[in-house]
Design a protein around this motif. Structure first.
Motif, short mmCIF file in Angstrom:
data_model
loop_
_atom_site.label_atom_id
_atom_site.label_comp_id
_atom_site.label_asym_id
_atom_site.label_seq_id
_atom_site.Cartn_x
_atom_site.Cartn_y
_atom_site.Cartn_z
N GLY A 148 0.78 -1.23 0.00
CA GLY A 148 0.00 0.00 0.00
C GLY A 148 0.81 1.28 0.00
O GLY A 148 0.27 2.37 -0.22
N GLN A 149 2.13 1.16 0.26
CA GLN A 149 2.99 2.35 0.28
C GLN A 149 3.71 2.47 -1.07
O GLN A 149 4.69 1.78 -1.32
CB GLN A 149 4.01 2.26 1.40
CG GLN A 149 3.41 2.23 2.80
CD GLN A 149 4.50 2.20 3.86
OE1 GLN A 149 5.14 3.21 4.14
NE2 GLN A 149 4.73 1.03 4.43
N GLU A 217 -2.26 3.17 0.55
CA GLU A 217 -2.15 3.84 1.85
C GLU A 217 -1.51 5.22 1.71
O GLU A 217 -1.92 6.18 2.38
CB GLU A 217 -1.31 2.99 2.80
CG GLU A 217 -1.91 1.63 3.09
CD GLU A 217 -0.93 0.73 3.84
OE1 GLU A 217 0.00 1.27 4.48
OE2 GLU A 217 -1.09 -0.50 3.77
N SER A 218 -0.47 5.32 0.85
CA SER A 218 0.23 6.59 0.70
C SER A 218 1.02 6.59 -0.60
O SER A 218 1.35 5.55 -1.16
CB SER A 218 1.18 6.84 1.88
OG SER A 218 2.24 5.89 1.87
N TRP A 248 -3.39 11.65 -2.18
CA TRP A 248 -2.63 10.52 -1.65
C TRP A 248 -1.16 10.88 -1.38
O TRP A 248 -0.48 10.14 -0.68
CB TRP A 248 -2.67 9.36 -2.64
CG TRP A 248 -4.01 8.70 -2.74
CD1 TRP A 248 -4.91 8.81 -3.76
CD2 TRP A 248 -4.62 7.84 -1.78
NE1 TRP A 248 -6.04 8.08 -3.49
CE2 TRP A 248 -5.89 7.46 -2.27
CE3 TRP A 248 -4.22 7.34 -0.53
CZ2 TRP A 248 -6.74 6.63 -1.58
CZ3 TRP A 248 -5.07 6.50 0.16
CH2 TRP A 248 -6.32 6.15 -0.36
N ARG A 250 1.88 12.11 0.32
CA ARG A 250 2.23 12.43 1.71
C ARG A 250 3.58 13.13 1.81
O ARG A 250 3.75 14.04 2.61
CB ARG A 250 2.26 11.14 2.55
CG ARG A 250 0.97 10.36 2.56
CD ARG A 250 -0.12 11.07 3.37
NE ARG A 250 -1.31 10.23 3.44
CZ ARG A 250 -2.33 10.30 2.60
NH1 ARG A 250 -2.32 11.17 1.61
NH2 ARG A 250 -3.38 9.51 2.75
#
Length: 403
Positions: A148-149, A217-218, A248, A250
Motif C-alpha cells: 500500500g505504500q 495507503e500513501s 494521496w 504524503r
C-alpha cells in the motif's frame, strides 16, 4: 502474430533513429557553413555588405542542392531499414544503450520528439527497466509483492531509471527492503519542457493510482536533480486539474534539485549572446542552441508553462517566475551536496547545483521555497551523482520516510 515483448526495442527503429539524427546533424553543419560562406562573401559590413545579394543567391542554390541530396539519402536509408525490419529483429536495451539514448534525449529530446525520431523516449513507469502496463491485472503481474505504500522515483536530466542503481545501491530497492515501500520508476524524455513532463507525469500518476492492485495507503515522490522539478510541476498540474492522485501524496523528497536554477545554464545563455555580437561569430551561436527545452528550463528552475511560454528560449531574459510555494499538505524535504569537506558560511555546490538552489533559498522572499530546517540536509564532500548512493542521503531518506 509476433508481438514485441515489453522492454524490447526493434533494432530497425534504433538504426532508423540514428540515421535520421546523422542526417539532421549533417544538414545542421551545412547550414552553419552556408551562413559563414555568405557572410564572408558579402563583403565588409562597413561598406554595407555590397555583395550580399549575389552571394546569398549563389550559396542558396549551392547549399540547397546539397541539402536536397542529404534529404534523399535519409529517405533512402529509411526505406531500406523499413524493408529490413523483419530480419533485424528485437533486442532488450542494455544499460549502456539506455544511457546513450537518455543523454541524447536530454540534449536533443524536443527535436527528437518533434521530428518523430524513434529514439525519442515516451514517458512510462518502469520496474527493473521494463515498462509497466497501467491496468490492475498488468500491475499485479509485474509487481506481485505490491503493498500500500507507493514510492515513485524520478530521475534527473539526461539520465534514466536504471541509473538510480549506483555502486550496488538503489534508494528505491533499499526503501523497499527496509520500510516496505513498493518502488516504481518514472522514465521520461528530459529534453522536453519541465512543465510538459510535469503535466504528463500527473496524468500517468492518475492512471497508476486508479489501477493500483492493492488498497493504497500513501504516495511518496523522490526526485533527483531535474526530477524534483518535474515532481513539483506535476503537483501544480494536479492541483490545477483536480487530479485524484494528489490527496494521496504524503511526502516529497528532492535530491540536488536546482529549485532556483543552475549557473551552468545561465552561463550558456551568455555565450549565446556574446557569439551573436559579430556577424562572423553569429553562425556559431547555433551550436550553443543544441540543447533541449528541459535544459534551458534549468536556467531559473521553471516548472510552469507561464515561466517560458512566449519568451525567447536562448536569449537572455530575466526570471519570469513569481510566487512559488511547496505543495500544501505534503511533507517536503531537500538534500544539497557540496564538494567542501567542512561547513562554512559560503559553500560551493555539488559541481552542478549550488547549495542555496538545492535548498530552495532565494534573495526574493516570494521565490523562496520554505523547507523546514529539520527537513534539510547538506552532505559534505559529495558531488551531484553521489546523492544517488551516499550513505548519509539514504540515512536521511530512511529517517524521513519511516511511517
Amino acid at each position: 502474430m509476433n508481438r514485441q515483448s515489453p522492454g524490447t526495442r526493434k533494432n530497425a527503429d534504433a538504426l532508423r533513429g540514428a540515421s535520421r539524427l546523422a542526417v539532421q546533424a549533417t544538414q545542421g553543419v551545412m547550414g552553419l557553413v552556408e551562413e559563414m560562406h555568405c557572410t564572408i562573401a558579402s563583403g565588409p559590413s562597413v561598406l554595407g555588405r555590397p555583395l550580399e545579394r549575389p552571394a546569398r543567391l549563389f550559396t542558396g542554390w549551392l547549399y540547397g542542392t546539397l541539402q536536397g541530396v542529404t534529404r534523399q539519402v535519409g529517405m533512402g536509408l529509411d526505406a531500406v531499414l523499413e524493408q529490413l525490419t523483419p530480419w533485424l529483429g528485437d533486442s532488450a536495451p542494455g544499460p549502456q544503450r539506455e544511457a546513450v539514448v537518455s543523454a541524447l534525449n536530454g540534449v536533443l529530446g524536443d527535436a527528437l520528439e518533434e521530428g518523430g525520431n524513434p529514439l525519442a523516449i515516451p514517458m512510462s513507469f518502469r520496474s527493473s527497466g521494463r515498462a509497466l502496463g497501467l491496468s490492475p491485472d498488468a500491475l499485479r503481474e509485474a509487481l506481485p509483492g505490491a503493498g500500500g505504500q507507493l514510492l515513485v522515483l524520478v530521475h534527473g536530466s539526461s539520465m534514466n531509471d536504471l541509473q538510480w542503481s549506483r555502486s550496488g545501491h538503489d534508494h528505491g530497492a533499499a526503501l523497499a527492503r527496509d520500510l516496505g515501500f513498493t518502488p516504481v520508476y518514472l522514465h521520461y524524455n528530459s529534453g522536453l519542457h519541465i512543465s510538459r513532463n510535469g503535466q504528463a507525469f500527473s496524468e500517468l500518476l492518475e492512471q497508476l493510482v486508479a489501477s493500483w492492485p492493492v488498497p493504497l495507503e500513501s504516495l511518496t515522490l523522490v526526485g533527483h536533480s531535474m526530477g524534483g522539478l518535474v515532481a513539483r510541476s506535476a503537483c501544480l498540474a494536479a492541483e490545477a486539474e483536480g487530479r485524484g492522485w494528489r490527496p494521496w501524496l504524503r511526502k516529497l523528497v528532492c535530491l540536488g534539485t536546482p529549485h532556483q536554477g543552475s549557473p551552468l545554464e545561465r552561463g550558456g545563455s551568455w555565450v549565446d549572446v556574446l557569439l551573436e555580437v559579430s556577424p562572423y561569430s553569429a553562425p556559431f551561436a547555433r551550436l550553443g542552441r543544441i540543447r533541449g527545452a528541459g535544459v534551458t528550463d534549468l536556467r531559473f528552475g521553471n516548472v510552469l508553462d507561464e515561466h517560458w511560454a512566449g519568451r525567447e528560449r536562448f536569449g537572455w531574459a530575466g526570471d519570469a517566475r513569481r510566487q512559488l510555494a511547496l505543495p500544501e499538505g505534503v511533507e517536503c524535504y531537500a538534500v544539497a551536496a557540496t564538494t567542501a569537506r567542512t561547513l562554512a558560511e559560503r559553500l560551493p555546490g555539488d559541481g552542478l547545483v549550488p547549495v542555496d538552489s538545492a535548498l530552495g533559498r532565494h534573495a526574493q522572499p516570494e521565490l523562496t521555497l520554505r523547507f523546514p530546517d529539520a527537513n534539510q540536509r547538506i552532505v559534505l564532500g559529495a558531488n551531484h551523482l553521489d546523492l544517488l548512493n551516499h550513505p548519509e542521503v539514504y540515512a536521511a531518506l530512511r529517517t524521513w520516510l519511516t511511517p
